[in-house]
Motif scaffolding. Sequence first.
Motif, PDB file in Angstrom:
ATOM      1  N   LEU A  87       0.834  -1.201   0.000  1.00  0.00           N
ATOM      2  CA  LEU A  87       0.000   0.000   0.000  1.00  0.00           C
ATOM      3  C   LEU A  87       0.868   1.248   0.000  1.00  0.00           C
ATOM      4  N   ILE A  88       1.926   1.263   0.812  1.00  0.00           N
ATOM      5  CA  ILE A  88       2.808   2.427   0.860  1.00  0.00           C
ATOM      6  C   ILE A  88       3.432   2.672  -0.513  1.00  0.00           C
ATOM      7  N   GLY A  89       3.859   1.603  -1.184  1.00  0.00           N
ATOM      8  CA  GLY A  89       4.400   1.755  -2.533  1.00  0.00           C
ATOM      9  C   GLY A  89       3.370   2.312  -3.496  1.00  0.00           C
ATOM     10  N   ASP A  90       2.134   1.838  -3.392  1.00  0.00           N
ATOM     11  CA  ASP A  90       1.063   2.347  -4.253  1.00  0.00           C
ATOM     12  C   ASP A  90       0.805   3.833  -3.995  1.00  0.00           C
ATOM     13  N   ILE A 135       2.933   6.137  -2.828  1.00  0.00           N
ATOM     14  CA  ILE A 135       4.021   6.938  -3.380  1.00  0.00           C
ATOM     15  C   ILE A 135       3.853   7.070  -4.890  1.00  0.00           C
ATOM     16  N   LEU A 136       3.519   5.961  -5.538  1.00  0.00           N
ATOM     17  CA  LEU A 136       3.301   6.007  -6.988  1.00  0.00           C
ATOM     18  C   LEU A 136       2.117   6.903  -7.332  1.00  0.00           C
ATOM     19  N   ALA A 137       1.018   6.770  -6.586  1.00  0.00           N
ATOM     20  CA  ALA A 137      -0.156   7.605  -6.837  1.00  0.00           C
ATOM     21  C   ALA A 137       0.173   9.075  -6.684  1.00  0.00           C
ATOM     22  N   SER A 138       0.923   9.415  -5.658  1.00  0.00           N
ATOM     23  CA  SER A 138       1.260  10.811  -5.403  1.00  0.00           C
ATOM     24  C   SER A 138       2.059  11.416  -6.541  1.00  0.00           C
ATOM     25  N   ALA A 139       2.794  10.561  -7.288  1.00  0.00           N
ATOM     26  CA  ALA A 139       3.624  11.040  -8.387  1.00  0.00           C
ATOM     27  C   ALA A 139       2.986  10.829  -9.756  1.00  0.00           C
ATOM     28  N   SER A 140       1.724  10.399  -9.815  1.00  0.00           N
ATOM     29  CA  SER A 140       1.087  10.033 -11.080  1.00  0.00           C
ATOM     30  C   SER A 140       0.392  11.230 -11.721  1.00  0.00           C
ATOM     31  N   PRO A 146      -3.664   6.544 -13.252  1.00  0.00           N
ATOM     32  CA  PRO A 146      -4.048   6.729 -11.857  1.00  0.00           C
ATOM     33  C   PRO A 146      -3.881   5.414 -11.108  1.00  0.00           C
ATOM     34  N   VAL A 147      -3.805   5.495  -9.803  1.00  0.00           N
ATOM     35  CA  VAL A 147      -3.674   4.302  -8.970  1.00  0.00           C
ATOM     36  C   VAL A 147      -5.012   4.054  -8.286  1.00  0.00           C
ATOM     37  N   LEU A 148      -5.530   2.854  -8.441  1.00  0.00           N
ATOM     38  CA  LEU A 148      -6.782   2.489  -7.791  1.00  0.00           C
ATOM     39  C   LEU A 148      -6.475   1.928  -6.402  1.00  0.00           C
ATOM     40  N   ILE A 149      -7.044   2.555  -5.391  1.00  0.00           N
ATOM     41  CA  ILE A 149      -6.859   2.129  -3.999  1.00  0.00           C
ATOM     42  C   ILE A 149      -8.118   1.414  -3.544  1.00  0.00           C
ATOM     43  N   GLY A 150      -7.976   0.162  -3.145  1.00  0.00           N
ATOM     44  CA  GLY A 150      -9.126  -0.602  -2.680  1.00  0.00           C
ATOM     45  C   GLY A 150      -9.611  -0.129  -1.326  1.00  0.00           C
ATOM     46  N   GLY A 159     -19.366  -2.885   4.388  1.00  0.00           N
ATOM     47  CA  GLY A 159     -19.122  -4.282   4.090  1.00  0.00           C
ATOM     48  C   GLY A 159     -18.940  -4.592   2.617  1.00  0.00           C
ATOM     49  N   VAL A 160     -18.934  -3.571   1.760  1.00  0.00           N
ATOM     50  CA  VAL A 160     -18.793  -3.761   0.317  1.00  0.00           C
ATOM     51  C   VAL A 160     -17.447  -3.189  -0.126  1.00  0.00           C
ATOM     52  N   ARG A 161     -16.758  -3.916  -1.016  1.00  0.00           N
ATOM     53  CA  ARG A 161     -15.472  -3.465  -1.528  1.00  0.00           C
ATOM     54  C   ARG A 161     -15.674  -2.548  -2.736  1.00  0.00           C
ATOM     55  N   TYR A 162     -14.914  -1.438  -2.725  1.00  0.00           N
ATOM     56  CA  TYR A 162     -14.941  -0.485  -3.825  1.00  0.00           C
ATOM     57  C   TYR A 162     -13.502  -0.104  -4.164  1.00  0.00           C
ATOM     58  N   ASP A 163     -13.345   0.833  -5.089  1.00  0.00           N
ATOM     59  CA  ASP A 163     -12.027   1.404  -5.351  1.00  0.00           C
ATOM     60  C   ASP A 163     -12.137   2.914  -5.502  1.00  0.00           C
ATOM     61  N   GLU A 164     -11.041   3.592  -5.194  1.00  0.00           N
ATOM     62  CA  GLU A 164     -10.925   5.037  -5.352  1.00  0.00           C
ATOM     63  C   GLU A 164      -9.832   5.340  -6.370  1.00  0.00           C
ATOM     64  N   VAL A 165      -9.994   6.422  -7.117  1.00  0.00           N
ATOM     65  CA  VAL A 165      -8.996   6.859  -8.089  1.00  0.00           C
ATOM     66  C   VAL A 165      -8.108   7.916  -7.433  1.00  0.00           C
ATOM     67  N   HIS A 166      -6.814   7.610  -7.319  1.00  0.00           N
ATOM     68  CA  HIS A 166      -5.871   8.553  -6.728  1.00  0.00           C
ATOM     69  C   HIS A 166      -4.786   8.914  -7.724  1.00  0.00           C
ATOM     70  N   VAL A 167      -4.468  10.225  -7.775  1.00  0.00           N
ATOM     71  CA  VAL A 167      -3.454  10.738  -8.696  1.00  0.00           C
ATOM     72  C   VAL A 167      -2.533  11.692  -7.942  1.00  0.00           C
ATOM     73  N   ASP A 168      -1.678  12.338  -8.713  1.00  0.00           N
ATOM     74  CA  ASP A 168      -0.671  13.270  -8.216  1.00  0.00           C
ATOM     75  C   ASP A 168      -1.229  14.192  -7.134  1.00  0.00           C
TER      76      ASP A 168
END
Length: 440
Positions: A236-239, A241-246, A253-257, A262-271
């Motif tokens: 997660l930490i690697g993701d 750092i990559l997201a912060s620089a994207s 973009p980096v998708l963060i789960g 109780g439901v799994r989703y994802d968020e879009v994270h960028v620079d």
Amino acid sequence: MISTALTPRRAPALIALVVFVHAVGLQGCATAPVRHPVPETRTGQAVIPGLPADVRYWGDDPSAAFRDWLATPDDELGACCAGLMDRSHNYLVISSGGVEGAFGAGLLVGWTAAGTRPEFQVVTGVSSGAMIAPFAFLGSAYDGALRDIYSTFSTKDLVERRGLIEALEIGSMMDTAPLRRLIDQYLGDAEIARIAAEGRKGRKLLIGTTNLNAGRPVVWDVTRIAGSGAPNARHLIGDLILASASIPGVFPPVLIGVESGGVRYDEVHVDGGVTAQLFLGPAGVDWKRVTERFRVQGLPQVYVIRNARAHPIWTAFRTRISPLFEDPDAPPAWHEVEPGYASILMRAIESMRQTRGLNDAVQLYVSSHGDDLGFNLARIPDDFSLGSTEFYDRTYMQGLFQRAYAMARDGYPWLRGGLAVKEEPGDRKQITGTAGSPDG
């Protein structure tokens, strides 16, 4: 990276223009990856599975920033925050800047050589600053990693160019898989364990990303993630750092789960630089209370490393974009972002109406200059004239690294309250001239 005519300083606006034109004309041909985005109504409750909820907070929410520092009972401070009690405090803020992060890396290594570099109780990083921050936090033993990262690699080592059709389908011009592998190479299990150990002393390593759906900055407490014991902490930490620089539209973009109800989703994270090119804490953090609780010796000092010159292109770009919006000061509305060119770029541009750019440094100065915090600013000197011929130009980074190293080794002339103050061996300070406003 794109062509020999595209340099890091000219890249953002040119890439945005070219990509937008392609996106408008061709995005109907693209096939976006399947996503499961978190609904707007669940955004505020979304957490990272297996991690405490307080490993992150909105970067514009003062009530959440440094909450544990302020809420821990007085009789528990000694046990949880031994690295903060009864000592001087130094906070390091490292800005975005892409390839020009070589400046911050060189400055830190030169600062070590000068013998005046302190331990930092807080280190924050955005974008390129997020790459530097873990090694700055871990101390001078990791100066070699900073030198390697910003002196050894070039474009072909860090990114891979996509073909046009693939770029439209994926939503980015570059594949950052090599960069992700580089992060893993330098941040292994031993480094994560050391970050966790320092976190248990109360020190903080914070990284900023942009939640593109919400159009808001997010601050991640890497020390708490590292110390959580979660099996996915290092990944997660690697993701993050990559997201912060994207860079939106250039890097994927980096998708963060996440999980909500109780439901799994994802968020879009960028620079993180889309919404805040540097940060310490939002306006409203009670730094006087922090100083009193930890019996800080002397005035806490904020050191800001601005990996840019006085007039970065993103600031000019935002100045031209802002009038397109009805209310540039209003918070951005939530928006579901599909991982395609038009969606990512237009959302990034909309979010940048909140970006302070170089004004971040001025705001930080205004909020810090006074009785609660001291302010110290470093930035790339205006007379540094070496040019670059590719996105990650090794020769350019080496030259910038060496210039910053030499300046810091000889006593960096920090801008303090409108004066350039040079640090001499033994922490003697010499005023070397006026500098106007912090970024003037």
